[in-house]
Design an enzyme around this catalytic site. Structure first.
Site, PDB file in Angstrom:
ATOM      1  N   ASP A 275      11.743  39.622  -2.414  1.00  0.00           N
ATOM      2  CA  ASP A 275      11.633  38.438  -3.261  1.00  0.00           C
ATOM      3  C   ASP A 275      10.167  38.064  -3.412  1.00  0.00           C
ATOM      4  OD1 ASP A 275      11.932  36.056  -4.623  1.00  0.00           O
ATOM      5  OD2 ASP A 275      12.704  34.937  -2.902  1.00  0.00           O
TER       6      ASP A 275
ATOM      7  N   SER B 235      16.841  35.577   5.230  1.00  0.00           N
ATOM      8  CA  SER B 235      15.591  35.643   4.474  1.00  0.00           C
ATOM      9  C   SER B 235      14.424  35.504   5.437  1.00  0.00           C
ATOM     10  CB  SER B 235      15.555  34.523   3.426  1.00  0.00           C
ATOM     11  OG  SER B 235      14.337  34.529   2.721  1.00  0.00           O
TER      12      SER B 235
ATOM     13  N   ASP C 190      15.917  34.346 -10.131  1.00  0.00           N
ATOM     14  CA  ASP C 190      16.103  33.139  -9.330  1.00  0.00           C
ATOM     15  C   ASP C 190      15.503  31.970 -10.097  1.00  0.00           C
ATOM     16  OD1 ASP C 190      16.102  31.058  -7.504  1.00  0.00           O
ATOM     17  OD2 ASP C 190      15.008  32.104  -5.948  1.00  0.00           O
TER      18      ASP C 190
ATOM     19  N   LYS D 144      21.611  29.412  -6.644  1.00  0.00           N
ATOM     20  CA  LYS D 144      21.325  28.392  -5.643  1.00  0.00           C
ATOM     21  C   LYS D 144      21.937  27.078  -6.090  1.00  0.00           C
ATOM     22  CE  LYS D 144      17.054  30.366  -3.792  1.00  0.00           C
ATOM     23  NZ  LYS D 144      15.582  30.293  -3.752  1.00  0.00           N
TER      24      LYS D 144
ATOM     25  N   LYS E 275      16.388  39.950   3.552  1.00  0.00           N
ATOM     26  CA  LYS E 275      15.525  39.726   2.394  1.00  0.00           C
ATOM     27  C   LYS E 275      14.107  39.508   2.893  1.00  0.00           C
ATOM     28  CE  LYS E 275      15.385  35.829  -0.200  1.00  0.00           C
ATOM     29  NZ  LYS E 275      15.757  34.860  -1.261  1.00  0.00           N
TER      30      LYS E 275
ATOM     31  N   GLU F 263      13.790  40.715  -6.487  1.00  0.00           N
ATOM     32  CA  GLU F 263      14.053  39.362  -6.977  1.00  0.00           C
ATOM     33  C   GLU F 263      12.789  38.698  -7.517  1.00  0.00           C
ATOM     34  OE1 GLU F 263      15.751  35.088  -5.216  1.00  0.00           O
ATOM     35  OE2 GLU F 263      15.828  36.914  -3.999  1.00  0.00           O
TER      36      GLU F 263
ATOM     37  N   GLY G  98      19.513  30.369  -0.849  1.00  0.00           N
ATOM     38  CA  GLY G  98      19.379  29.129  -0.100  1.00  0.00           C
ATOM     39  C   GLY G  98      17.971  28.576  -0.151  1.00  0.00           C
TER      40      GLY G  98
ATOM     41  N   LYS H  45      10.211  38.464   1.948  1.00  0.00           N
ATOM     42  CA  LYS H  45       9.276  37.865   1.006  1.00  0.00           C
ATOM     43  C   LYS H  45       8.080  38.808   0.820  1.00  0.00           C
ATOM     44  CE  LYS H  45      11.306  33.820   0.331  1.00  0.00           C
ATOM     45  NZ  LYS H  45      11.738  33.325  -0.997  1.00  0.00           N
TER      46      LYS H  45
END
Length: 396
Positions: A216, A163, A268, A292, A189, A243, A320, A191
């Site tokens: 995400d 991530s 999430d 998670k 991933k 996400e 995570g 952000k």
């Protein structure tokens, strides 16, 4: 088109498990709970849609059985109330005042039953997760069983994703992606946030056309025409999933988006218990769940969410919270379950911390993390380091 990497080596039979079937552990009695507030600097600062962080403060939990067996857990809550309402401060208070006293003196035949000790305490899933993980570690160490087997895991290795946060420039993001791809990671991933979405993702896709990429948003987008236009642009970039684009409670908005785009919608923050998962499934608010361990309240709840989501036809993967070695080892164990068919955020701890708290350290080789064969979490906690570095501690 980008690849859709699968995360493991396929099923393992019971006979192939190290040492074969293990005897059940004797009923443990919890004699004491200790907690330590510990801060570790990040190798590389990390920015989400809400803030940038250069270190992480988590709570490490030590649960001692009456027979001398010890289990370790980790409360990997954020320090600030941006991701969720819980923080390190709230977890510390709830753990010291309510959860730890409720667990001390309790007996249970299986760690999935340990939560009965704190069942009347509502919410506070991050705080509960630390104790739940410690109880699973305690029980499996006492029986000489590896944690992954006790949970029902079927893999010896799991695929690791990385991530990456919001960088100052697209060029710096591309450099980060390139380093992790060179290290063998099979999924990245990214952000995203308004103003940092289509352009950086398009640049990564152009540089790595065959890489599995997902994004995400941490719930930062409103359901507006402008935001929907942005999400449609992302939809055209061949992503593995999008996400949590909308706020946690906006299940209906996620359901409407899922009908309008072809990229799978992943939840999430919207799902931190099984009732919320049932609602999301009924509303068709997505088709992928980021499980998670910390957000769900521990391994017990995470395993149940895995079973329920897979039964409903959803894909699942293990997310995570930049856990230290204890929480990261728990993630590796849960990610060994058969339903986790997307790469999980179980990357090597060296990507985040120069000095972790467990030995051997958790490492990824060619994008894969080995599920340890030893009992419990399969890693030993550097207790001397934890005690020396703790900013605060208590014992119940």
């Amino acid at each position: 088109m980008p690849t859709d990497p699968r995360p493991g080596d396929g099923p393992r039979t019971a006979a192939a498990r190290p040492g074969g079937p293990r005897p059940a552990a004797a009923r443990p009695t919890v004699a004491a709970v200790e907690a330590f507030r510990l801060s570790l600097p990040l190798v590389h600062s990390f920015q989400t849609s809400s803030h940038r962080k250069s270190h992480l403060e988590h709570i490490v939990v030590r649960v001692a059985g009456a027979d001398g067996t010890v289990g370790w857990g980790e409360i990997a809550s954020p320090s600030d109330p941006y991701y969720c309402p819980e923080t390190v401060d709230t977890c510390w208070m709830i753990l010291q005042r309510y959860l730890a006293p409720a667990l001390v003196g309790s007996e249970w035949d299986h760690p999935a039953d340990a939560g009965r000790a704190w069942a009347k305490i509502r919410g506070h899933h991050f705080a509960k997760a630390g104790l739940d993980i410690a109880c699973w570690d305690l029980w499996t160490r006492a029986s000489g069983t590896r944690l992954a087997d006790a949970l029902g895991g079927t893999r010896d290795r799991v695929a690791a994703g990385v991530s990456l946060g919001i960088e100052p420039t697209v060029e710096e993001l591309l450099a980060q992606v390139g380093r992790h791809v060179a290290d063998g990671y099979r999924r990245i991933k990214l952000k995203i946030a308004p103003g940092w979405d289509v352009a950086p993702v398009r640049a990564v896709r152009a540089a790595h056309p065959d890489l599995a990429v997902q994004v995400d948003a941490n719930g930062v987008y409103p359901e507006t025409d402008e935001a929907l236009a942005t999400l449609r642009e992302l939809d055209a970039l061949g992503l593995l999933l999008i996400e949590q684009p909308f706020a946690p409670g906006a299940l209906a908005a996620h359901a409407r988006l899922a009908e309008r785009i072809g990229t799978p919608v992943c939840l999430d923050e919207s799902v931190d218990d099984l009732d919320q998962l049932d609602s999301a499934i009924a509303l068709r608010a997505g088709t992928v769940l980021n499980i998670k361990v910390s957000r769900m309240g521990g391994l017990t709840a995470a395993r149940a969410a895995h079973e329920r989501a897979v039964a409903a036809g959803w894909r699942v993967w293990c997310g995570g919270m930049h856990e230290f070695g204890v929480g990261r080892a728990a993630n590796v164990a849960i990610a060994s379950l058969s339903g986790f068919d997307l790469p999980s955020d179980v990357s090597g701890s060296d990507k985040y911390y120069a000095h972790d708290i467990v030995a051997p350290p958790i490492r990824a080789v060619d994008g894969m993390v080995e599920v340890p064969s030893g009992p419990g979490l399969g890693h030993e906690v550097d207790e001397e380091f934890v005690r020396a570095q703790a900013a605060d501690a208590f014992r119940v």
